[in-house]
Design a protein around this motif. Structure first.
Motif, PDB file in Angstrom:
ATOM      1  N   ARG A  40      36.382  28.985  44.768  1.00  0.00           N
ATOM      2  CA  ARG A  40      37.129  30.236  44.678  1.00  0.00           C
ATOM      3  C   ARG A  40      37.937  30.307  43.378  1.00  0.00           C
ATOM      4  N   ALA A  41      38.539  29.188  42.995  1.00  0.00           N
ATOM      5  CA  ALA A  41      39.310  29.159  41.750  1.00  0.00           C
ATOM      6  C   ALA A  41      38.399  29.383  40.545  1.00  0.00           C
ATOM      7  N   ARG A  42      37.217  28.795  40.584  1.00  0.00           N
ATOM      8  CA  ARG A  42      36.271  28.981  39.482  1.00  0.00           C
ATOM      9  C   ARG A  42      35.813  30.443  39.392  1.00  0.00           C
ATOM     10  N   ALA A  43      35.556  31.041  40.571  1.00  0.00           N
ATOM     11  CA  ALA A  43      35.132  32.445  40.582  1.00  0.00           C
ATOM     12  C   ALA A  43      36.241  33.353  40.052  1.00  0.00           C
ATOM     13  N   LYS A  44      37.490  33.086  40.447  1.00  0.00           N
ATOM     14  CA  LYS A  44      38.617  33.889  39.960  1.00  0.00           C
ATOM     15  C   LYS A  44      38.801  33.716  38.450  1.00  0.00           C
ATOM     16  N   SER A  45      38.589  32.506  37.968  1.00  0.00           N
ATOM     17  CA  SER A  45      38.710  32.265  36.528  1.00  0.00           C
ATOM     18  C   SER A  45      37.642  33.039  35.762  1.00  0.00           C
ATOM     19  N   GLU A  46      36.445  33.070  36.319  1.00  0.00           N
ATOM     20  CA  GLU A  46      35.368  33.832  35.679  1.00  0.00           C
ATOM     21  C   GLU A  46      35.681  35.329  35.696  1.00  0.00           C
ATOM     22  N   GLU A  47      36.223  35.814  36.826  1.00  0.00           N
ATOM     23  CA  GLU A  47      36.617  37.215  36.905  1.00  0.00           C
ATOM     24  C   GLU A  47      37.716  37.524  35.883  1.00  0.00           C
ATOM     25  N   LEU A  48      38.656  36.603  35.748  1.00  0.00           N
ATOM     26  CA  LEU A  48      39.748  36.799  34.794  1.00  0.00           C
ATOM     27  C   LEU A  48      39.222  36.854  33.369  1.00  0.00           C
ATOM     28  N   ALA A  49      38.292  35.976  33.062  1.00  0.00           N
ATOM     29  CA  ALA A  49      37.706  35.988  31.716  1.00  0.00           C
ATOM     30  C   ALA A  49      37.002  37.313  31.447  1.00  0.00           C
ATOM     31  N   GLY A  50      36.293  37.809  32.460  1.00  0.00           N
ATOM     32  CA  GLY A  50      35.612  39.094  32.303  1.00  0.00           C
ATOM     33  C   GLY A  50      36.596  40.240  32.139  1.00  0.00           C
ATOM     34  N   ALA A  51      37.680  40.207  32.913  1.00  0.00           N
ATOM     35  CA  ALA A  51      38.695  41.266  32.820  1.00  0.00           C
ATOM     36  C   ALA A  51      39.390  41.247  31.466  1.00  0.00           C
TER      37      ALA A  51
END
Length: 231
Positions: free
Chosen positions: A89-100
């Motif tokens: 979940r943390a990795r997915a959120k980090s990827e979402e943050l990078a995209g945002a």
């Protein structure tokens, strides 16, 4: 004749006295020997009973340790699964943050470009560019808000992961310590079992010695009785 009869009576009395004394001495010796061996036998019996009680206590303790270790292993397995889930979940959120953040940067560049274009535009074209600028700025505000939200989510996920990882390390240490304790208890139980077997062998030997003493005492009493009768 009367003198001979008197001597005969005296000899018979002496013979009876010798028999009684022999029996008494033989009985005394038998009792002393039997008492010594019996005391040794009783002491070994007490030691054996104590060893058996200790063995029972260790067996109960070993069962409790095994149950506790099984519980620790089960909890450790659950925590490891949770750690993997939290990490994903943390990795997915980090990827979402990078995209945002990338989206926010792109919109910021578009706004800058549109503002430069707006400065050059005139008339109706300027109005169209102004609308684009406003639309992109609105998109940028939303993108920045999304970045802030995702940053909070990532921070929360990392914090949760740190807590789960700490608990996992703690459980791993507890499992390791429990395994060492179980191994030590098994060694102690094995040692006690060997001591118990040795005591059982000593008890058998002591019982045989007691029986032998009794038989020897009986034989000695019979020998003394025969010697007294012969005399």
């Amino acid at each position: 004749k009367a003198a001979l009869q008197a001597e005969l009576v005296t000899a018979a009395a002496e013979l009876a006295a010798v028999k009684d004394a022999s029996k008494a001495e033989a009985e005394r010796l038998r009792q002393e020997a039997s008492s010594a061996v019996a005391e040794a036998l009783s002491a070994k019996s007490d030691e054996l009973a104590a060893a058996a009680a200790e063995a029972k206590r260790l067996a109960t303790e070993r069962d409790e340790q095994a149950a506790q270790q099984a519980e620790l292993q089960a909890e450790l397995s659950r925590v490891r699964d949770r750690d993997a889930t939290v990490e994903a979940r943390a990795r997915a959120k980090s990827e979402e943050l990078a995209g945002a953040k990338s989206q926010s940067a792109r919109l910021s560049e578009e706004v800058s470009a549109l503002e430069a274009e707006l400065a050059q535009a005139k008339g109706a074209a300027k109005d169209a560019v102004q609308q684009k600028v406003q639309a992109r700025k609105a998109d940028l505000v939303m993108a920045n808000a999304e970045v802030q939200t995702l940053e909070q989510d990532v921070a929360a996920a990392e914090q949760e992961r740190a807590a789960v990882s700490a608990r996992m390390r703690e459980l791993e240490e507890e499992v390791q310590r429990s395994s060492k304790e179980a191994f030590a208890a098994a060694e102690q139980a094995e040692k006690l079992q060997q001591e118990k077997a040795a005591l059982e062998a000593e008890l058998v030997t002591a019982a045989a010695e007691l029986a032998a003493v009794k038989d020897a005492s009986k034989a000695e009493a019979e020998r003394l009785r025969q010697e007294a009768s012969s005399a």
